[in-house]
Design an enzyme around this catalytic site. Structure first.
Site, mmCIF file in Angstrom:
data_model
loop_
_atom_site.group_PDB
_atom_site.id
_atom_site.type_symbol
_atom_site.label_atom_id
_atom_site.label_comp_id
_atom_site.label_asym_id
_atom_site.label_seq_id
_atom_site.Cartn_x
_atom_site.Cartn_y
_atom_site.Cartn_z
ATOM 1 N N VAL A 170 -0.180 -2.472 10.748
ATOM 2 C CA VAL A 170 0.392 -2.158 12.051
ATOM 3 C C VAL A 170 -0.238 -2.983 13.174
ATOM 4 O O VAL A 170 0.353 -3.151 14.231
ATOM 5 C CB VAL A 170 0.279 -0.648 12.373
ATOM 6 N N CYS A 214 -5.170 -3.194 2.557
ATOM 7 C CA CYS A 214 -4.870 -3.256 3.989
ATOM 8 C C CYS A 214 -6.110 -3.467 4.869
ATOM 9 O O CYS A 214 -6.674 -4.535 4.888
ATOM 10 C CB CYS A 214 -4.062 -2.029 4.397
ATOM 11 N N GLU A 238 0.851 -1.197 0.000
ATOM 12 C CA GLU A 238 0.000 0.000 0.000
ATOM 13 C C GLU A 238 0.891 1.254 0.000
ATOM 14 O O GLU A 238 1.944 1.270 0.654
ATOM 15 C CB GLU A 238 -0.841 -0.045 1.296
ATOM 16 N N LYS A 257 -9.498 2.397 -1.826
ATOM 17 C CA LYS A 257 -9.686 1.733 -0.526
ATOM 18 C C LYS A 257 -11.031 2.103 0.117
ATOM 19 O O LYS A 257 -11.320 3.292 0.337
ATOM 20 C CB LYS A 257 -8.537 2.105 0.407
#
Ligand code: ACM
Length: 268
Positions: free
Chosen positions: A175, A148, A38, A114
């Site tokens: 993350v 993501c 990404e 997205k």
């Protein structure tokens, strides 16, 4: 066909460096399709919309598009990569999307924006409006793109699989620690291949500092791990797959992952 996952560590706001970085990583690669992370042209932890505007580009005409189009042609492979997309409009305030592009060796391309923005992305990006769709990459493999945090919503992968995706391409800057495990279920429940291309390294200052979790992976239609990369180092992995396997949704002789669905009893 051969498919590859590329894990990298882009530099914030340094497009030239990032384009060269990815070109170097795939220079000696022989593959039919590869997936990059990404926002791999720009980095991730933006501090202002002005910063983001300085590196965003329009689909089709931007510098990264020209770069990856030439690379896809030279390497004779389809390339999926994440980039900040500047809306092509005459409006005074163009929107910026967190987008993923597919570019094929013949120069044809598609862009997915997205759907589910993560945390501070909501401060700078507009939520995607393309929805989930299926398109053809090299060898006529049917791919779908999600980006993501779309992993958190099972509807993302399911929407792609119901439209016939054989392979989910999933550029990421992860993350949270759960995605790699969750994608095994996404692949298994939909009987599709998936490629999650994550990044490594840390970015941002103080409370906005993020560490990305690497561990990019390629999964088979039973959620099995076909390839995985390190938690901390950039790298590339390639595997041979038969996309036709994703056409088989049989679970037992009397069960089919799609035909047995009972949508009339589900709440969306
Ligand atoms: C993410 O969606 N980049 C966590």
């Amino acid at each position: 066909m051969k498919v590859s996952v590329v894990q990298s560590e882009p530099k914030l706001l340094d497009k030239q460096h990032n384009l060269q970085l990815h070109s170097d990583l795939i220079n000696s690669l022989e593959t039919d399709l590869l997936v990059l992370p990404e926002l791999c042209t720009s980095g991730y932890v933006f501090e202002s919309e002005t910063q983001l505007l300085s590196i965003a580009e329009e689909a089709g005409t931007g510098e990264s598009f020209a770069f990856f189009t030439a690379l896809a042609e030279r390497k004779n492979c389809s390339i999926v990569f994440g980039f900040p997309e500047l809306e092509s409009t005459s409006n005074a305030r163009p929107r910026i999307f967190n987008s993923s592009a597919l570019i094929n060796p013949d120069g044809s391309w598609k862009v997915y924006r997205k759907t589910h923005l993560f945390n501070r992305e909501k401060l700078f990006f507009s939520p995607g409006d393309t929805g989930f769709f299926v398109c053809e990459a090299k060898n006529k493999v049917k791919i779908g793109m999600m980006v993501c945090f779309d992993w958190q919503f099972p509807e993302s992968a399911r929407s792609l699989a119901l439209q016939g995706a054989q392979l989910i391409c999933h550029p990421s800057n992860l993350v949270l620690p759960w995605c790699q495990q969750a994608m095994k279920t996404r692949s298994l429940e939909n009987r599709v291949f998936s490629i999650t291309a994550n990044r490594t390294g840390t970015e941002g200052e103080d409370q906005n500092r993020l560490t990305f979790t690497g561990a990019s992976q390629i999964l088979g239609t039973r959620g099995e791990l076909l390839a995985s990369l390190s938690i901390t180092e950039p790298g590339v992995a390639t595997v041979e797959i038969n996309p036709e396997l994703a056409e088989n949704k049989e679970v037992t002789p009397l069960n089919n992952a799609f035909a047995d669905r009972r949508p009339e009893l589900y709440v969306l």
